[in-house]
Design an enzyme around this catalytic site. Structure first.
Site, PDB file in Angstrom:
ATOM      1  N   CYS A   2       0.921  -1.021   0.044  1.00  0.00           N
ATOM      2  CA  CYS A   2      -0.085   0.022   0.000  1.00  0.00           C
ATOM      3  C   CYS A   2       0.934   1.191  -0.113  1.00  0.00           C
ATOM      4  O   CYS A   2       1.805   1.384   0.760  1.00  0.00           O
ATOM      5  CB  CYS A   2      -1.022   0.167   1.228  1.00  0.00           C
ATOM      6  SG  CYS A   2      -2.169  -1.248   1.227  1.00  0.00           S
ATOM      7  N   ARG A  27       3.898  -0.416  -4.815  1.00  0.00           N
ATOM      8  CA  ARG A  27       3.621  -0.694  -3.481  1.00  0.00           C
ATOM      9  C   ARG A  27       2.557  -1.395  -3.406  1.00  0.00           C
ATOM     10  O   ARG A  27       2.298  -2.227  -2.512  1.00  0.00           O
ATOM     11  CB  ARG A  27       3.694   0.427  -2.457  1.00  0.00           C
ATOM     12  CG  ARG A  27       4.968   1.277  -2.429  1.00  0.00           C
ATOM     13  CD  ARG A  27       4.820   2.213  -1.403  1.00  0.00           C
ATOM     14  NE  ARG A  27       4.820   1.556   0.167  1.00  0.00           N
ATOM     15  CZ  ARG A  27       5.924   1.403   0.700  1.00  0.00           C
ATOM     16  NH1 ARG A  27       6.804   1.867   0.036  1.00  0.00           N
ATOM     17  NH2 ARG A  27       5.694   0.879   2.040  1.00  0.00           N
ATOM     18  N   TRP A  75      -2.626  -2.652  -1.890  1.00  0.00           N
ATOM     19  CA  TRP A  75      -2.335  -4.056  -2.085  1.00  0.00           C
ATOM     20  C   TRP A  75      -3.316  -4.863  -0.929  1.00  0.00           C
ATOM     21  O   TRP A  75      -3.155  -4.707   0.341  1.00  0.00           O
ATOM     22  CB  TRP A  75      -1.016  -4.413  -1.761  1.00  0.00           C
ATOM     23  CG  TRP A  75      -0.577  -5.735  -2.048  1.00  0.00           C
ATOM     24  CD1 TRP A  75      -0.293  -6.426  -3.079  1.00  0.00           C
ATOM     25  CD2 TRP A  75      -0.629  -7.189  -1.109  1.00  0.00           C
ATOM     26  NE1 TRP A  75       0.144  -7.624  -2.922  1.00  0.00           N
ATOM     27  CE2 TRP A  75      -0.076  -8.166  -1.912  1.00  0.00           C
ATOM     28  CE3 TRP A  75      -0.885  -7.231   0.325  1.00  0.00           C
ATOM     29  CZ2 TRP A  75       0.000  -9.397  -1.111  1.00  0.00           C
ATOM     30  CZ3 TRP A  75      -0.675  -8.376   0.784  1.00  0.00           C
ATOM     31  CH2 TRP A  75      -0.268  -9.330   0.061  1.00  0.00           C
ATOM     32  N   ASN A 101      -2.397   1.702   5.868  1.00  0.00           N
ATOM     33  CA  ASN A 101      -1.356   0.695   5.107  1.00  0.00           C
ATOM     34  C   ASN A 101      -0.988  -0.225   6.785  1.00  0.00           C
ATOM     35  O   ASN A 101      -0.876   0.501   7.492  1.00  0.00           O
ATOM     36  CB  ASN A 101       0.001   1.166   4.706  1.00  0.00           C
ATOM     37  CG  ASN A 101       1.039   0.166   4.507  1.00  0.00           C
ATOM     38  OD1 ASN A 101       0.884  -0.875   4.300  1.00  0.00           O
ATOM     39  ND2 ASN A 101       2.260   0.659   4.469  1.00  0.00           N
ATOM     40  N   GLY A 102      -1.157  -1.570   6.451  1.00  0.00           N
ATOM     41  CA  GLY A 102      -1.078  -2.435   7.552  1.00  0.00           C
ATOM     42  C   GLY A 102      -2.082  -3.240   7.855  1.00  0.00           C
ATOM     43  O   GLY A 102      -2.894  -3.459   6.966  1.00  0.00           O
ATOM     44  N   GLU A 494      17.550 -17.833  -7.407  1.00  0.00           N
ATOM     45  CA  GLU A 494      17.102 -16.422  -7.908  1.00  0.00           C
ATOM     46  C   GLU A 494      16.419 -16.585  -9.266  1.00  0.00           C
ATOM     47  O   GLU A 494      15.757 -15.707  -9.495  1.00  0.00           O
ATOM     48  CB  GLU A 494      18.438 -15.449  -7.526  1.00  0.00           C
ATOM     49  CG  GLU A 494      18.088 -14.140  -8.096  1.00  0.00           C
ATOM     50  CD  GLU A 494      17.151 -13.264  -7.310  1.00  0.00           C
ATOM     51  OE1 GLU A 494      16.411 -13.892  -6.222  1.00  0.00           O
ATOM     52  OE2 GLU A 494      16.825 -12.163  -7.783  1.00  0.00           O
ATOM     53  N   LYS A 498      12.847 -14.979 -10.439  1.00  0.00           N
ATOM     54  CA  LYS A 498      12.713 -14.118 -11.236  1.00  0.00           C
ATOM     55  C   LYS A 498      11.685 -14.525 -12.271  1.00  0.00           C
ATOM     56  O   LYS A 498      10.781 -13.726 -12.590  1.00  0.00           O
ATOM     57  CB  LYS A 498      13.962 -13.508 -11.898  1.00  0.00           C
ATOM     58  CG  LYS A 498      14.967 -12.640 -10.961  1.00  0.00           C
ATOM     59  CD  LYS A 498      14.497 -11.202 -10.660  1.00  0.00           C
ATOM     60  CE  LYS A 498      13.901 -10.958  -9.551  1.00  0.00           C
ATOM     61  NZ  LYS A 498      14.662 -10.992  -8.439  1.00  0.00           N
ATOM     62  N   GLU A 501       7.928 -14.860 -10.753  1.00  0.00           N
ATOM     63  CA  GLU A 501       7.278 -13.748 -10.366  1.00  0.00           C
ATOM     64  C   GLU A 501       7.018 -12.755 -11.603  1.00  0.00           C
ATOM     65  O   GLU A 501       6.008 -12.178 -11.577  1.00  0.00           O
ATOM     66  CB  GLU A 501       7.941 -13.036  -9.219  1.00  0.00           C
ATOM     67  CG  GLU A 501       9.460 -12.350  -9.474  1.00  0.00           C
ATOM     68  CD  GLU A 501      10.034 -11.677  -8.335  1.00  0.00           C
ATOM     69  OE1 GLU A 501       9.236 -10.861  -7.651  1.00  0.00           O
ATOM     70  OE2 GLU A 501      11.256 -11.582  -8.435  1.00  0.00           O
ATOM     71  N   HIS A 517      18.472 -37.214  -7.028  1.00  0.00           N
ATOM     72  CA  HIS A 517      17.626 -37.497  -5.605  1.00  0.00           C
ATOM     73  C   HIS A 517      16.179 -37.310  -5.994  1.00  0.00           C
ATOM     74  O   HIS A 517      15.496 -37.165  -4.937  1.00  0.00           O
ATOM     75  CB  HIS A 517      18.196 -37.053  -4.535  1.00  0.00           C
ATOM     76  CG  HIS A 517      19.656 -37.297  -4.256  1.00  0.00           C
ATOM     77  ND1 HIS A 517      19.874 -38.571  -3.829  1.00  0.00           N
ATOM     78  CD2 HIS A 517      20.730 -36.675  -4.626  1.00  0.00           C
ATOM     79  CE1 HIS A 517      21.431 -38.568  -3.805  1.00  0.00           C
ATOM     80  NE2 HIS A 517      21.953 -37.340  -4.132  1.00  0.00           N
ATOM     81  N   LYS A 620       5.939  -4.045  -3.848  1.00  0.00           N
ATOM     82  CA  LYS A 620       7.253  -4.013  -3.709  1.00  0.00           C
ATOM     83  C   LYS A 620       7.909  -4.234  -2.161  1.00  0.00           C
ATOM     84  O   LYS A 620       8.850  -4.770  -2.001  1.00  0.00           O
ATOM     85  CB  LYS A 620       7.754  -2.419  -4.294  1.00  0.00           C
ATOM     86  CG  LYS A 620       9.175  -2.277  -4.031  1.00  0.00           C
ATOM     87  CD  LYS A 620       9.824  -3.079  -5.208  1.00  0.00           C
ATOM     88  CE  LYS A 620      11.499  -2.886  -5.089  1.00  0.00           C
ATOM     89  NZ  LYS A 620      12.298  -3.749  -5.897  1.00  0.00           N
TER      90      LYS A 620
HETATM   91  C1  F6R Z   1      11.839 -10.531  -5.408  1.00  0.00           C
HETATM   92  C2  F6R Z   1      11.737  -9.543  -4.509  1.00  0.00           C
HETATM   93  C3  F6R Z   1      11.458  -9.969  -3.076  1.00  0.00           C
HETATM   94  C4  F6R Z   1      12.172  -9.012  -1.925  1.00  0.00           C
HETATM   95  C5  F6R Z   1      11.548  -9.355  -0.906  1.00  0.00           C
HETATM   96  C6  F6R Z   1      12.480  -8.575   0.180  1.00  0.00           C
HETATM   97  O1  F6R Z   1      12.225  -9.956  -6.968  1.00  0.00           O
HETATM   98  O2  F6R Z   1      12.007  -8.552  -4.911  1.00  0.00           O
HETATM   99  O3  F6R Z   1      11.433 -11.206  -2.972  1.00  0.00           O
HETATM  100  O4  F6R Z   1      13.481  -9.547  -2.199  1.00  0.00           O
HETATM  101  O5  F6R Z   1      10.131  -9.185  -0.644  1.00  0.00           O
HETATM  102  O6  F6R Z   1      12.477  -7.364   0.150  1.00  0.00           O
HETATM  103  P1  F6R Z   1      13.336  -6.256   0.862  1.00  0.00           P
HETATM  104  O7  F6R Z   1      14.704  -6.537   0.319  1.00  0.00           O
HETATM  105  O8  F6R Z   1      12.765  -4.994   0.624  1.00  0.00           O
HETATM  106  O9  F6R Z   1      13.232  -6.709   2.226  1.00  0.00           O
END
Ligand code: F6R
Length: 625
Positions: A2, A27, A75, A101-102, A494, A498, A501, A517, A620
């Site tokens: 949010c 956000r 969100w 937010n929260g 990773e 990527k 998502e 395995h 984000k």
């Molecule tokens: C994936 C991504 C998330 C963040 C995770 C932690 O691309 O961006 O997995 O890495 O939500 O976020 P931060 O680093 O802001 O604590």
């Protein structure tokens, strides 16, 4: 999660608020809404979906002009992503508008109490209870200066959970109030060209960076009143005055623009050589030593450490997995890595001699924040690796090492990740230096390797066209597997994250040695398998074993996509697609091998027609547990 924006000042509030929402849309994008106050009346507009939907509504039915307003991009948590549940929420008498937010954990109890007085709710959100409560408490608060702030304090004391609230009242055309517990909020203080003061509120500084770089940090359980002439007044929830910390934002507005790229993510991928260089800047001494003055832990405290935990979420957790290899190798201190959401619930063994390294790009991730607090309660020292200045996680840590990646706007982390990995190297090497477990010339040699990283990343980026082409070919894949070993294993994780998502394709990362395995059963005719190959030059080489793994999957029909360093000829016969990266020291290889995986995921998502910067269901900054 949010985005919240507020404005009071001489400018047209709606434009300022909408601009802030545009910058904060990463956000959350389930709905967006605004409220403005004009001639003693609140008017709102809100719409499910992205901000563009709200902008369409406003173009058809403009709101009255106003110099005070609030806005929200959502969100969804309580209640689906509908028009009805979009913020701002109004009190039944139409006098109070609030954005949040929260999560208000005791909202059901409060809702029942309010409904018992005959008030009808118009949404399913937890937020709406605040609008009704605030209106009721305001009515009972004696008239005079600070009345809305007083009501906000009284309401905040009744709420459990995490919240940032921003509210405006129809009878107070000069005042915005906000309250904060465990969710982010910053205040911006600006001045127009004619010297008139103006005040901003934002979930992060991106909301007002186009107007001012002067900001105030708000602490936990604090309420701020922003008044057109009286300025900013901060108190705790009991009403005791608080002297807020002011700071200057060192990002400029251009850093948060796309700069000609179709996606923020592409721009942020391209910025990685600079981001890595900036993260190293000023930290590598002339004679090959590390200079980390900002790590506020004494040498003695660092020498006393006998165990390290690295705690983070998502991509930052993958950076932590890489940190383990480097820190253990350089310092011989045992390192455990754990996702933050699990860490504190399993009663980890921590004491004064434990160093907990928390990694967070945003500095606001609730799971990581809670893990940090747990670690500090157990008396462990906490060192934060963070990108966002003034955010909660570095503020609550004993020490902080900032990554200097600049604002990361795309939801999927790229330059955030690479700079976190580099910061982990700095921490590991600094520990080795302070504890004297490496000779000076050994440290200096590793420092030289670090200095070469920006150039190596730039070189990878120059060779990405074939990767983009491959991305277009793979856009219809149902499953893509990623294999890696040693530091290549977190890179595989990773790469898979990527892809999941951004492109919504099933993807999994495996330790290549685990293949036999179980996971190899998934491989079928044509299944794309990306293999991150370690350097053939490393001493405890697992290179040969990974080359065998490539052959094993290929024998079962896989289409192999091999990432290998220049000069590695062993992989050539078994690679359907070969992606070359520059030669890099074993521990630092993730800084170059991750980049093609970012580009691949971005291209596949783009080809499939998805919004690369704002993938579905994500936000984000994850500010709820
Ligand atoms: C994936 C991504 C998330 C963040 C995770 C932690 O691309 O961006 O997995 O890495 O939500 O976020 P931060 O680093 O802001 O604590």
């Amino acid at each position: 999660m949010c985005g919240i924006v507020g404005y009071v000042g001489p400018q047209g509030a709606l434009d300022v608020v909408l601009e802030g929402l545009r910058r904060l849309e990463y956000r959350g994008y389930d709905s967006a809404g605004v409220a403005v106050l004009s001639d003693g009346e609140l008017s709102t507009a809100k719409k499910a979906g992205k901000l563009a939907n709200l902008e369409k509504v406003l173009a058809e039915e403009p709101l009255p002009s106003s110099t005070i307003g609030i806005g929200h991009t959502r969100w969804a948590t309580h209640g689906g992503p509908t028009d009805r549940n979009a913020h701002p929420h109004l009190s039944a008498d139409g006098k109070v508008a609030v954005v949040h937010n929260g999560i208000i954990e005791n909202f059901a109890l409060l809702r029942a109490e309010i409904e018992a007085t005959g008030t009808e709710f118009s949404s399913e959100t937890d937020t709406e209870v605040v609008a009704h409560l605030l209106a009721a408490v305001y009515r009972e608060t004696p008239a005079g200066e600070g009345r809305l702030a007083e009501a906000m304090r009284a309401v905040s004391r009744r709420l459990d959970g995490a919240f940032t609230l921003v509210a405006t009242h129809a009878d107070e055309p000069d005042t915005l109030v906000a309250s904060r517990r465990n969710s982010p909020l910053v205040v911006g203080i600006g001045e127009t060209a004619d010297g008139t003061a103006e005040y901003f509120l934002g979930s992060d500084v991106a909301a007002f960076i186009g107007h001012t770089r002067n900001a105030l940090e708000l602490g936990q359980d604090q309420v701020v009143e922003l008044h057109r002439t009286r300025g900013a007044t901060v108190t705790d929830f009991a009403g005791a005055p608080v002297e807020p910390t002011s700071y200057t934002v060192d990002w400029d507005a251009a850093a948060a623009e796309k700069g000609g790229y179709p996606w923020f993510m592409l721009k942020e991928i391209a910025e990685q050589p600079q981001a890595v260089a900036d993260t190293l800047l000023g930290r590598l001494g002339e004679s090959g030593e590390l200079v980390l003055d900002e790590v506020r832990l004494s040498d003695q405290e660092l020498r006393d450490i006998d165990k390290v935990f690295v705690v983070a979420c998502g991509t930052a957790y993958h950076a932590g997995l890489i940190a383990k290899y480097a820190i253990e190798h350089w310092t011989r201190i045992p390192v455990e890595v754990e996702v933050a959401s699990e860490f504190r619930y399993r009663d980890p063994v921590l004491d004064r001699s434990t160093l907990v390294v928390v990694i967070s790009q945003s500095g606001e991730t609730m799971d990581t924040l809670m893990a940090l607090r747990h670690a500090r309660e157990q008396k462990a020292r906490v060192l934060a690796i963070c990108n966002a200045n003034g955010s909660t996680i570095p503020r609550e840590s004993d020490a902080v090492l900032y990554t200097h990646a600049g604002p990361e706007v795309a939801v999927a982390s790229t330059k955030g990740f690479l700079t976190q990995v580099v910061a982990c190297y700095l921490v590991g090497l600094f520990l080795a230096q302070v504890r004297g477990v490496k000779y000076e010339d050994e440290i200096a040699a590793i420092v030289d390797d670090l200095r070469r990283l920006p150039e190596a990343v730039a070189k990878v980026l120059e060779q990405m066209e074939p990767v983009r082409e491959l991305g277009r070919e793979l856009a219809d894949a149902n499953t893509i597997l990623f294999l890696g070993r040693h530091v290549g294993f977190p890179v595989a994780l990773e790469g898979a994250l990527k892809l999941k998502e951004l492109a919504y394709i099933h993807a999994e990362g495996f330790a290549a040695g685990e293949l036999k395995h179980g996971p190899i059963a998934v491989v079928d005719q044509g299944t794309p398998v990306v293999v991150v190959v370690p350097s053939p030059r490393s001493r405890n080489s697992v290179h040969g074993k990974v080359v065998s793994n490539i052959q094993e999957v290929r024998a079962r029909g896989a289409r192999t996509i091999v990432i290998a360093e220049e000069g590695d000829e062993d992989v050539v016969p078994f690679a359907d697609h070969l992606i070359r990266v520059p030669r890099t020291p074993t521990l630092m290889a993730p800084v170059v091998t991750t980049v093609p995986l970012q580009v691949l995921a971005c291209e596949i998502a783009d080809t499939r027609g998805f919004d690369v910067d704002q993938p579905r269901n994500l936000a984000k900054s994850v500010t709820v547990e």
